[in-house]
Write a protein that holds these residues in place. Structure first.
Motif, short mmCIF file in Angstrom:
data_model
loop_
_atom_site.label_atom_id
_atom_site.label_comp_id
_atom_site.label_asym_id
_atom_site.label_seq_id
_atom_site.Cartn_x
_atom_site.Cartn_y
_atom_site.Cartn_z
N VAL A 1 0.85 -1.19 0.00
CA VAL A 1 0.00 0.00 0.00
C VAL A 1 0.89 1.24 0.00
O VAL A 1 2.05 1.20 0.42
CB VAL A 1 -0.93 0.03 1.23
CG1 VAL A 1 -1.85 -1.19 1.23
CG2 VAL A 1 -0.14 0.11 2.53
N TYR A 2 0.33 2.34 -0.48
CA TYR A 2 1.04 3.60 -0.43
C TYR A 2 1.01 4.14 0.99
O TYR A 2 0.10 3.83 1.76
CB TYR A 2 0.41 4.60 -1.40
CG TYR A 2 1.23 5.84 -1.64
CD1 TYR A 2 2.54 5.76 -2.10
CD2 TYR A 2 0.68 7.11 -1.43
CE1 TYR A 2 3.29 6.91 -2.33
CE2 TYR A 2 1.42 8.26 -1.66
CZ TYR A 2 2.73 8.15 -2.10
OH TYR A 2 3.48 9.28 -2.32
N SER A 3 2.00 4.94 1.33
CA SER A 3 2.13 5.40 2.72
C SER A 3 1.11 6.46 3.10
O SER A 3 0.83 6.65 4.29
CB SER A 3 3.55 5.93 2.96
OG SER A 3 3.90 6.87 1.96
N ALA A 4 0.56 7.17 2.12
CA ALA A 4 -0.41 8.23 2.43
C ALA A 4 -1.79 7.66 2.69
O ALA A 4 -2.15 6.56 2.24
CB ALA A 4 -0.48 9.23 1.29
N ILE A 5 -2.59 8.40 3.42
CA ILE A 5 -3.97 7.99 3.70
C ILE A 5 -4.76 7.99 2.40
O ILE A 5 -4.76 8.99 1.67
CB ILE A 5 -4.62 8.95 4.72
CG1 ILE A 5 -3.87 8.88 6.05
CG2 ILE A 5 -6.10 8.64 4.91
CD1 ILE A 5 -4.31 9.92 7.06
#
Length: 501
Positions: free
Chosen positions: A438-442
């Motif tokens: 997953v990407y680190s941003a929300i």
């Protein structure tokens, strides 16, 4: 990107000139000390200029790429200097591809080649060993970046303007054989005199340390081979230990930089002095979140705070409304006098820990791992204390992969600065740090971390150009493609080099 072409040929000569006060010939403004005429060339002049060429490119331009691709830092959202790097959009015409290749091939390696020739002509096995080791180190970096480069037909001048390219494995084997030959010679019976010692920026003529550097470089190269040539890698490493395992007990690199134009650390020279700004490189959320999670005191040394504010990797197009924290994202700390390490003491210990786990049942591996973490902290005057006894960096007792992950992640944490490129290579070799699913941003926006993201795992850049695939190499530079008909067909930047996992 904005062009920041630095005439590093003259910058490096200026640095060499500053330190080579005992060599009058290098002060002649009508001579180019990096390319002296054949009749005047000596190892004493050629070798230091070549070392500074290697340090300037590997510890400068390539450090910027390596640090972004290893997710220590990211392109600021309020400038555009390194967007092409952070989006994996380096092509054959980019300066970051062409300049290091040109300088390392036509500068450093050409000078090492001639220094070796001159040293062997006078049977000077001291400079022979020094130049062979640095030639191998520099070639290894180029091979690990480009996979294929000219080798056996190089440096023939007008005798061959179209040298063939050779594969990385062939070059590795040849370099290892050259190191073995240099180690077999008598390089200890006649110490360098005081003037000659001043030409050795790394060990000041200590040949025992050059022997250790040679063995440690061989260990690194054999470890790079573990996936592609496992039997040869094991045999080579076992042979190193059978002959005593005499590896580096201190860091090998250039430390004599000063805070003056053209004489400072090359990373600092490129990123700060030449750009006249200090804010292009900001903390990557990947590394910042890992340091915060572990309450790692090195965060103060890397970023000046225990709570660095990071930019999600490759998210340089975010607006202030989308990511208001980016305006205060933490800048990576740099100093004009920072060293350029070729192999650090921490790296030496981590490599030994891996070798002991792979081939010797793990006997002594924990001790070398602990020594590696300790050396990594000591680079900043710190001690790991209970981090390696009861804290987050305790050596695991699980299976080999768990131990390898611990070793490589700690190696990653030790590399920020002018040694950053090495972390990019090691992730390609081992798969550690792991790639986040997953990407680190929300998702959907907002500050902070995605609750499903594990700090320290690498994320694909938000504005990446490579359809979700990470970069693995450089493409062949325009410098070669327009000059050498033997340049291989271009392959994508996402194609593995020969030793990759």
């Amino acid at each position: 990107m904005k062009s920041i072409i630095v005439n590093y040929k003259y910058l490096l000569v200026a640095v060499a000139t500053f330190f080579l006060v005992s060599c009058d010939s290098i002060l002649d403004v009508n001579e180019d000390p990096n390319n002296p005429s054949i009749d005047q060339a000596t190892p004493e002049v050629l070798f230091p200029a070549a070392v500074m060429s290697s340090a300037g490119m590997i510890g400068g331009q390539l450090t910027i790429v390596g640090g972004i691709w290893s997710q220590y830092w990211a392109q600021s959202a309020f400038s555009n200097q390194y967007k092409e790097i952070d989006s994996y959009n380096l092509t054959r015409i980019n300066e970051e591809v062409n300049l290091p290749y040109e300088e390392l091939m036509a500068g450093a390696l050409a000078d090492y080649h001639l220094a070796i020739q001159k040293a062997r002509e006078r049977q000077d096995w001291r400079y022979n060993l020094m130049a062979v080791v640095m030639k191998a180190y520099t070639y290894q970096v180029l091979v690990d970046l480009f996979d294929q480069v000219p080798f056996s037909e190089s440096f023939q001048g007008a005798g061959n303007l179209q040298p063939k390219f050779e594969d990385g494995y062939t070059i590795y084997k040849a370099l290892l054989a050259e190191i073995d030959d240099a180690l077999s010679q008598d390089y200890k019976s006649h110490p360098l005199d005081a003037s000659q010692q001043s030409t050795d920026f790394i060990f000041h003529g200590n040949m025992n340390k050059w022997e250790q550097f040679a063995n440690t470089l061989k260990l690194k190269m054999y470890l790079r081979m573990v996936n592609a040539k496992p039997a040869e890698a094991e045999a080579g490493i076992r042979a190193l230990y059978q002959t005593g395992g005499n590896f580096l007990a201190e860091s090998a690199g250039v430390t004599a930089f000063v805070n003056q134009p053209d004489r400072s650390n090359p990373f600092y020279e490129y990123n700060i002095r030449r750009l006249n700004t200090t804010t292009n490189i900001r903390a990557s959320m990947t590394f910042a979140s890992w340091l915060i999670l572990n309450n790692d005191p090195r965060s103060l040394s890397y970023f000046g705070t225990m709570s660095p504010i990071g930019i999600h990797q490759g998210d340089f197009n975010a607006t202030q409304q989308q990511q208001p924290s980016y305006n205060n994202a933490t800048v990576f700390r740099q100093a004009a006098t920072d060293p350029v390490w070729f192999i650090s003491l921490a790296e030496s210990n981590f490599m030994q820990a891996e070798a002991l786990e792979r081939y010797f049942g793990g006997a002594g591996a924990k001790g070398k791992y602990d020594a590696g973490v300790t050396a990594a902290f000591a680079q900043f005057g710190l001690s790991p204390g209970n981090f390696i006894t009861t804290g987050p960096y305790v050596y695991p007792t699980g299976n080999f992969e768990q131990k390898l992950e611990a070793i490589i992640v700690q190696k990653w944490a030790s590399f920020p600065g002018s040694h950053a490129l090495e972390a990019f290579f090691e992730q390609n070799r081992t798969g550690y740090p792991k790639i986040s699913p997953v990407y680190s941003a929300i998702p959907g926006g907002g500050t902070g971390l995605n609750e499903d993201y594990i700090p320290g795992q690498w994320v694909y850049a938000k504005n990446g150009f490579t359809q979700g695939r990470f970069p693995k190499r450089f493409v062949f530079p325009d410098y070669e493609q327009t000059r050498n008909v033997n340049t291989p067909a271009e392959v994508p930047i996402t194609t593995n080099v020969w030793w990759a996992k």
